[in-house]
Motif scaffolding. Sequence first.
Motif, short mmCIF file in Angstrom:
data_model
loop_
_atom_site.label_atom_id
_atom_site.label_comp_id
_atom_site.label_asym_id
_atom_site.label_seq_id
_atom_site.Cartn_x
_atom_site.Cartn_y
_atom_site.Cartn_z
N ILE A 1 -72.31 18.61 10.83
CA ILE A 1 -71.78 19.00 12.14
C ILE A 1 -70.94 20.27 12.01
O ILE A 1 -71.09 21.21 12.81
CB ILE A 1 -70.97 17.85 12.76
CG1 ILE A 1 -71.91 16.71 13.16
CG2 ILE A 1 -70.17 18.32 13.97
CD1 ILE A 1 -71.20 15.44 13.58
N CYS A 2 -70.07 20.33 11.01
CA CYS A 2 -69.23 21.53 10.81
C CYS A 2 -70.08 22.76 10.53
O CYS A 2 -69.85 23.83 11.09
CB CYS A 2 -68.25 21.31 9.68
SG CYS A 2 -66.95 20.13 10.08
N LEU A 3 -71.06 22.63 9.66
CA LEU A 3 -71.93 23.76 9.35
C LEU A 3 -72.75 24.20 10.56
O LEU A 3 -73.00 25.39 10.74
CB LEU A 3 -72.84 23.41 8.17
CG LEU A 3 -72.14 23.30 6.82
CD1 LEU A 3 -73.12 22.80 5.76
CD2 LEU A 3 -71.54 24.64 6.41
N SER A 4 -73.15 23.25 11.38
CA SER A 4 -73.90 23.59 12.59
C SER A 4 -73.02 24.40 13.55
O SER A 4 -73.48 25.37 14.14
CB SER A 4 -74.39 22.33 13.29
OG SER A 4 -75.29 21.64 12.46
N ILE A 5 -71.78 23.99 13.70
CA ILE A 5 -70.86 24.71 14.59
C ILE A 5 -70.63 26.12 14.08
O ILE A 5 -70.69 27.10 14.85
CB ILE A 5 -69.53 23.94 14.72
CG1 ILE A 5 -69.75 22.65 15.50
CG2 ILE A 5 -68.46 24.81 15.39
CD1 ILE A 5 -68.56 21.71 15.48
N ASP B 1 -71.78 29.65 15.95
CA ASP B 1 -70.79 30.69 16.19
C ASP B 1 -71.23 32.02 15.60
O ASP B 1 -71.12 33.07 16.23
CB ASP B 1 -69.44 30.27 15.61
CG ASP B 1 -68.33 31.22 15.97
OD1 ASP B 1 -68.23 31.57 17.16
OD2 ASP B 1 -67.56 31.60 15.07
N ASN B 2 -71.76 32.00 14.39
CA ASN B 2 -72.24 33.23 13.75
C ASN B 2 -73.43 33.83 14.51
O ASN B 2 -73.52 35.05 14.65
CB ASN B 2 -72.63 32.96 12.30
CG ASN B 2 -71.42 32.78 11.42
OD1 ASN B 2 -70.33 33.19 11.76
ND2 ASN B 2 -71.63 32.15 10.27
N ILE B 3 -74.32 32.99 14.98
CA ILE B 3 -75.46 33.48 15.75
C ILE B 3 -74.98 34.15 17.04
O ILE B 3 -75.48 35.21 17.43
CB ILE B 3 -76.45 32.34 16.08
CG1 ILE B 3 -77.09 31.83 14.79
CG2 ILE B 3 -77.51 32.77 17.07
CD1 ILE B 3 -77.94 32.83 14.07
N ASN B 4 -73.99 33.56 17.71
CA ASN B 4 -73.45 34.16 18.93
C ASN B 4 -72.79 35.51 18.65
O ASN B 4 -72.95 36.46 19.42
CB ASN B 4 -72.46 33.21 19.60
CG ASN B 4 -73.14 32.02 20.21
OD1 ASN B 4 -74.32 32.05 20.53
ND2 ASN B 4 -72.40 30.95 20.38
#
Length: 60
Positions: free
Chosen positions: A16-20, A24-27
């Motif tokens: 979950i943390c890595l997905s968040i 964020d990096n993609i945005n």
Amino acid sequence: MKRLLLPIVLITFAVICLSIVHIDNINKLDAQSNELRKKHETERAVDYQANNPSTIKDTK
């Protein structure tokens, strides 16, 4: 079953943390890409007008 609970919880939390962080990096990359695209389009328009003075209309 108790022995599996902690590893499953930790792995789930990590995913979950890595997905968040990934989202964020993609945005951020998308925002930078849009900014660079606008800058590039502006530079191309300025270069085009500088190289083609007939496209600039006289305001006299």
